[in-house]
Design a protein around this motif. Structure first.
Motif, PDB file in Angstrom:
ATOM      1  N   THR A  69       0.853  -1.186   0.000  1.00 35.06           N
ATOM      2  CA  THR A  69       0.000   0.000   0.000  1.00 35.06           C
ATOM      3  C   THR A  69       0.890   1.237   0.000  1.00 35.06           C
ATOM      4  N   THR A  70       0.319   2.375  -0.370  1.00 36.95           N
ATOM      5  CA  THR A  70       1.082   3.627  -0.346  1.00 36.95           C
ATOM      6  C   THR A  70       0.329   4.667   0.472  1.00 36.95           C
ATOM      7  N   ILE A  71       1.089   5.637   0.967  1.00 34.74           N
ATOM      8  CA  ILE A  71       0.511   6.745   1.728  1.00 34.74           C
ATOM      9  C   ILE A  71       1.014   8.057   1.151  1.00 34.74           C
ATOM     10  N   LYS A  72       0.262   9.105   1.405  1.00 35.16           N
ATOM     11  CA  LYS A  72       0.650  10.440   0.935  1.00 35.16           C
ATOM     12  C   LYS A  72       1.707  11.034   1.858  1.00 35.16           C
ATOM     13  N   CYS A  73       2.549  11.862   1.290  1.00 32.12           N
ATOM     14  CA  CYS A  73       3.540  12.596   2.075  1.00 32.12           C
ATOM     15  C   CYS A  73       2.814  13.593   2.980  1.00 32.12           C
TER      16      CYS A  73
END
Length: 146
Positions: A69-73
């Motif tokens: 999964t990815t997350i926003k900065c």
């Protein structure tokens, strides 16, 4: 509520950290979830550059893996800088953070505003600075603190 955590290395040395949930809530929550699920247990620090950083969190150990999964900065409005002992989220470009993180050995102002600083080492900076590529995390946990 504040958050604290730790990394216990395979050799038994411990790195303790305070987290910044007010300034980087999603990054802290992502790291906490992965840590408390045991994701980091047995994972190595695959990129250690003396005087720069110790980077870990890739289950493949190659520097190209993540959690899926990815997350926003969370750099906008985040007052924390890349100083000695900072805990920051690694990424392959804006908003691609996943599970890889790094511990800063010495100030790295060129990373400010590029990577999300979401915690700070409170004990064990010398352990981070003494790491070598392939050193293994035995246990990583995050917990609520008063």
């Amino acid at each position: 509520m504040s958050k604290k955590g730790y990394i216990v290395m395979e050799n038994g040395e411990k790195i303790e950290m305070d987290f910044f949930p007010n300034e980087a809530p999603n990054t802290v929550a992502n790291f906490e979830k992965l840590a408390n699920e045991g994701f980091y247990d047995g994972v190595t620090f695959h990129r250690v550059i003396p005087g720069f950083v110790s980077q870990g969190g890739d289950p493949t150990g190659t520097g190209t893996g993540g959690s899926g999964t990815t997350i926003k900065c969370e750099t906008e409005g985040n007052p924390h800088k890349h100083e000695a002992g900072s805990l920051s989220m690694a990424h392959a470009g804006k908003d691609t953070g996943s599970s890889q993180f790094f511990l800063v050995h010495e100030p790295q102002p060129h990373l400010n505003g590029v990577h999300t600083v979401f915690g700070k080492i409170t004990s064990g900076l010398e352990t981070a600075r003494a790491m070598e590529n392939g050193d293994t995390m035995k246990e990583v946990r995050v917990f609520d603190a008063e």
